[in-house]
Scaffold this active site. Sequence first.
Site, PDB file in Angstrom:
ATOM      1  CB  SER A 254      -0.904  -0.010   1.237  1.00 12.78           C
ATOM      2  OG  SER A 254      -1.347   1.291   1.528  1.00 12.78           O
ATOM      3  CE  LYS A 255       1.484   6.378  -4.915  1.00 11.13           C
ATOM      4  NZ  LYS A 255       2.857   6.623  -4.699  1.00 11.13           N
ATOM      5  NE  ARG A 256      -3.861   3.536   3.306  1.00  9.07           N
ATOM      6  CZ  ARG A 256      -5.001   3.183   2.715  1.00  9.07           C
ATOM      7  NH1 ARG A 256      -5.882   4.081   2.442  1.00  9.07           N
ATOM      8  NH2 ARG A 256      -5.248   1.932   2.412  1.00  9.07           N
ATOM      9  CE  LYS A 257       0.036  -0.741   6.229  1.00 12.97           C
ATOM     10  NZ  LYS A 257      -0.723  -1.720   5.469  1.00 12.97           N
ATOM     11  CG  ASP A 290       5.817   5.005  -4.407  1.00  9.46           C
ATOM     12  OD1 ASP A 290       5.332   3.883  -4.659  1.00  9.46           O
ATOM     13  OD2 ASP A 290       5.119   6.026  -4.273  1.00  9.46           O
TER      14      ASP A 290
END
Length: 525
Positions: A254-257, A290
């Site tokens: 996940s991009k949130r991590k 990323d």
Amino acid sequence: MSTVRTRFAPSPTGYMHIGGMRTALFNWLWARHNGGQFILRIDDTDQERNIAAALDPILQAFKWLGLNWDEGPEVGGDFGPYFQSERNDLYRAAVDQLLADGKAYYCYDTPEQIQADREAAQSEKRNYLNIRRSLELTASQKEQFAAEGRPAVVRLLVPRDQKIQIDDAVRGHVEFDAGLMPDPVILRANGTPLYNLATVVDDAQMQITHVIRAEEHLSNTPVQVLIYQALGYELPQFAHIPFVAAPGGKEKLSKRKLDKYRKSPQFKKMFDKADSVFPRIGLANAEGLDPVMVEYYEKIGYLPEAILNALARLGWSLDDKTEIMSLDTIVENFTLDRVVKAAAGLDPDKLLSFQSHWMNQLSLDEKVAMCSPYLVKAGLVQDADDETTKQKIGQVIAGMEDRLKIASDILDFDEFFVADDQMEYDSKAFKKRIQNSDQAVELLGKIKNQLAAAEDFNADGLDKLLHDFVEAEGIGMGQIIHALRVAVSGKATGIGMFDCLSILGKESCVRRIDRAMALAQSDEN
Ligand code: GLU
């Protein structure tokens, strides 16, 4: 049998998630394997921002990987529109049909009422189900609510006596008890459809035969099945595939991590590479590339073949041993029964090994074409089409051998492209191999004179020259070769020494050795 039709339905988020790409690939593969059609449909019902800009990186990812779509944005098709935001009339018509058939109802419950109903269910320790008090309203009561401007959503009337059976191609037989399901909202008070309704209407009307999607949607599937049934549509084959996990972990990538991934040993190399490459080619990190995004791999110099190979192996296998597969091989062999149930972890090392393999399949000219843009963008080469420059890039790449894995690796060999007086010396290597090494400066002076006088300035000639030199001096090769490497390249390691010297050419070698000697002497004083 009807033609296989699969779809991928991304929400335009401004980037293509590598895990989403894997879902898309599996849909594409299943369509291609069966000679069917692959449809790209854009789930843009909740979007307020600029759809075109947010969609562009997604389409670009498909184009880069060579995954063409038969219907969808840019290509059209017979089942359009392919943007959910343009299909509102179709959703509205489906809702009207459900209302007319008594399979859905306007629900006037206020949030407070629903909250109270939930709390009552909780305190009585029973499962929460809608009270359905709106079904009891008279026409005049409804008119009154409407006159008051009281908002009403449309809910599906769940047939509570049903067991919902799903035969999932990956998860097998899954059963849900409709008696435990609250009536889902299918149309908001503002008239916009919910995901479950829009998806079913689209999948049915676009004649999708196989819905292959991430397992997180399995919990939506019972609601969708009820909507299919209520609208009298035939069910597609569902296949809920495992999510793509973060390297070394079990949780969904996940991009949130990202902050956590930066520190993870498995991921670190990818971030470090980004930090070293992107600023040099004019892409600041702020641009947010990323390794969760497909764009990262394109921009840093991976090959589509490697990404496709790696993505196919995330949750699918041809047999117990085959790792390297071309897209043709994958298409030929792809079946849903070989998709696994367990989460598949992205493995940067494995990805790099696929990349290394596919890079090695390229001809030297193809490698030159892949690497040159990096040199140009980094300002190391002016004109990559110039024949002499092309030849030099080819020689460096040939010298790099297996060290060329991703195209931007060429930037690690910038010593061949910088001006002699601009080359930077690695200070640790310089100290160790030249400044603090007995005789190094003296030996460099001697070898420089011999190089300056050499007639055969090619790898074979230089090989002979160096060997004759160490013999005449009565020293080991190690005593000169390390100092020489640092003097001409600024680095402790690099491509084969004789190739290195010959690619740089006599003049550069002599100038660089002079510079190194001067530097060592000036520092000594
Ligand atoms: N837009 C949804 C998603 O990206 C599509 C889900 C589906 O395939 O039904 O998760």
